[in-house]
Write a protein that holds these residues in place. Structure first.
Motif, PDB file in Angstrom:
ATOM      1  N   VAL A  23       0.829  -1.205   0.000  1.00 30.00           N
ATOM      2  CA  VAL A  23       0.000   0.000   0.000  1.00 30.00           C
ATOM      3  C   VAL A  23       0.863   1.255   0.000  1.00 30.00           C
ATOM      4  N   LYS A  24       1.884   1.274   0.851  1.00 27.59           N
ATOM      5  CA  LYS A  24       2.797   2.428   0.920  1.00 27.59           C
ATOM      6  C   LYS A  24       3.499   2.672  -0.435  1.00 27.59           C
ATOM      7  N   ALA A  25       3.914   1.580  -1.087  1.00 26.82           N
ATOM      8  CA  ALA A  25       4.577   1.710  -2.389  1.00 26.82           C
ATOM      9  C   ALA A  25       3.618   2.299  -3.432  1.00 26.82           C
ATOM     10  N   LEU A  26       2.362   1.843  -3.432  1.00 24.85           N
ATOM     11  CA  LEU A  26       1.368   2.365  -4.372  1.00 24.85           C
ATOM     12  C   LEU A  26       1.041   3.830  -4.093  1.00 24.85           C
ATOM     13  N   ILE A  27       0.994   4.193  -2.817  1.00 27.24           N
ATOM     14  CA  ILE A  27       0.754   5.598  -2.453  1.00 27.24           C
ATOM     15  C   ILE A  27       1.882   6.484  -2.980  1.00 27.24           C
ATOM     16  N   GLN A  28       3.113   5.992  -2.892  1.00 28.54           N
ATOM     17  CA  GLN A  28       4.253   6.738  -3.434  1.00 28.54           C
ATOM     18  C   GLN A  28       4.145   6.854  -4.956  1.00 28.54           C
ATOM     19  N   LEU A  43      -4.050   3.104 -10.463  1.00 29.26           N
ATOM     20  CA  LEU A  43      -3.307   2.998  -9.189  1.00 29.26           C
ATOM     21  C   LEU A  43      -4.264   2.939  -8.002  1.00 29.26           C
ATOM     22  N   ASN A  44      -5.307   3.756  -8.035  1.00 29.19           N
ATOM     23  CA  ASN A  44      -6.285   3.759  -6.937  1.00 29.19           C
ATOM     24  C   ASN A  44      -7.031   2.432  -6.838  1.00 29.19           C
ATOM     25  N   THR A  45      -7.296   1.806  -7.979  1.00 26.90           N
ATOM     26  CA  THR A  45      -7.954   0.488  -7.971  1.00 26.90           C
ATOM     27  C   THR A  45      -7.082  -0.544  -7.254  1.00 26.90           C
ATOM     28  N   LYS A  46      -5.772  -0.485  -7.538  1.00 28.75           N
ATOM     29  CA  LYS A  46      -4.840  -1.416  -6.886  1.00 28.75           C
ATOM     30  C   LYS A  46      -4.756  -1.160  -5.382  1.00 28.75           C
ATOM     31  N   VAL A  47      -4.761   0.131  -4.988  1.00 31.41           N
ATOM     32  CA  VAL A  47      -4.694   0.472  -3.560  1.00 31.41           C
ATOM     33  C   VAL A  47      -5.928  -0.063  -2.832  1.00 31.41           C
ATOM     34  N   SER A  90      -3.640   5.629   9.011  1.00 22.99           N
ATOM     35  CA  SER A  90      -2.569   6.518   8.560  1.00 22.99           C
ATOM     36  C   SER A  90      -2.334   6.367   7.051  1.00 22.99           C
ATOM     37  N   ASN A  91      -2.373   5.126   6.590  1.00 25.48           N
ATOM     38  CA  ASN A  91      -2.216   4.875   5.143  1.00 25.48           C
ATOM     39  C   ASN A  91      -3.367   5.492   4.346  1.00 25.48           C
TER      40      ASN A  91
END
Length: 199
Positions: A23-28, A43-47, A90-91
Motif C-alpha cells: 500500500v505504501k509503495a502504491l501511495i508513493q 493505481l487507486n484500484t490497486k490500492v 494513517s495509510n
C-alpha cells in the motif's frame, strides 16, 4: 511444535506487513504520478484491493486474539491489532493526500497544455496570415507579369501592323515605279523609232 493457532497468527502478521508495504509503495506511485487521469484511476484500484486484503487480515488477527486462552496473550494480540488499525488509518490519510497532490499536478499540466495549444493556434493564425500575404504578393506579381506580356503582345501586333503597312506600301511603290519605268522605256523606244523613220 507451534500450535495451529500460533501459526495462523504468525501468517496473519506477515501478510499484514506485506500488504502494508505494498500500500505504501502504491501511495508513493500516486504521489509521483503526473497523469493521465486513467493512470491515477488504475493505481487507486490497486490500492483499494490491497486495503481490502489488509482489513481482512487485521480482522482475522483480531478474531484469533479473542480466541486466545490466556488473557495476557489475548491482550498482546489485541494491542497488535490496534496498532495495525492505526497504521491502516494513517495509510488512508496518506492515500487521500497523495490523490489530492496528483490531481492538482494533472490539472496544472492540462492547463499548461491548453495554454500551449492556444500559443500553437496563434502561431497557426500568424502562419495563415503570412501565407495569405505571400499568396497575395504572388498574385499581384503574376498580374503584373500578365499585364507586361499583354503590353508586349500589343506592341508586337502594332509592329507587325506597321511592318505590314510598310510592305504593302513598298510593293505598291515598286509596282508603280515598274510601270512608270516601263512606260518611259516605251516612250523612248517610240521616239527612237520615229527618229529612225525620219532619217
Amino acid at each position: 511444535m507451534a500450535a495451529p493457532q500460533d501459526v495462523h497468527v504468525r501468517i496473519c502478521n506477515q501478510e499484514i506487513v506485506k500488504f502494508d508495504l505494498e500500500v505504501k509503495a502504491l501511495i508513493q506511485d500516486i504521489r509521483d504520478c503526473s497523469g493521465p487521469l486513467s493512470a491515477l484511476t488504475e493505481l487507486n484500484t490497486k490500492v483499494k484491493e490491497k486495503f481490502q486484503h489488509l482489513r481482512r487480515r487485521i480482522q482475522e488477527l483480531e478474531q484469533s486474539a479473542k480466541e486466545q486462552d490466556k488473557e495476557s496473550e489475548k491482550q498482546v494480540l489485541l494491542q497488535e491489532v490496534e496498532n495495525h488499525k492505526k497504521q491502516l488509518l494513517s495509510n488512508q490519510t496518506s492515500w487521500r493526500k497523495a490523490n489530492l497532490t496528483c490531481k492538482i499536478a494533472i490539472d496544472n499540466l492540462e492547463k499548461a497544455e491548453l495554454l500551449q495549444g492556444g500559443d500553437l493556434l496563434r502561431q497557426r493564425k500568424t502562419t495563415k496570415e503570412s501565407l495569405a500575404q505571400t499568396s497575395s504578393g504572388i498574385t499581384e506579381s503574376l498580374m503584373g507579369i500578365s499585364r507586361m506580356m499583354s503590353q508586349q503582345v500589343q506592341q508586337s501586333e502594332e509592329a507587325m501592323q506597321t511592318l505590314g503597312d510598310f510592305l504593302i506600301y513598298n510593293n505598291l511603290y515598286r509596282l508603280h515605279h515598274h510601270r512608270h519605268c516601263h512606260h518611259h522605256r516605251k516612250c523612248l523606244l517610240s521616239v527612237e523609232f520615229r527618229c529612225v523613220l525620219d532619217t
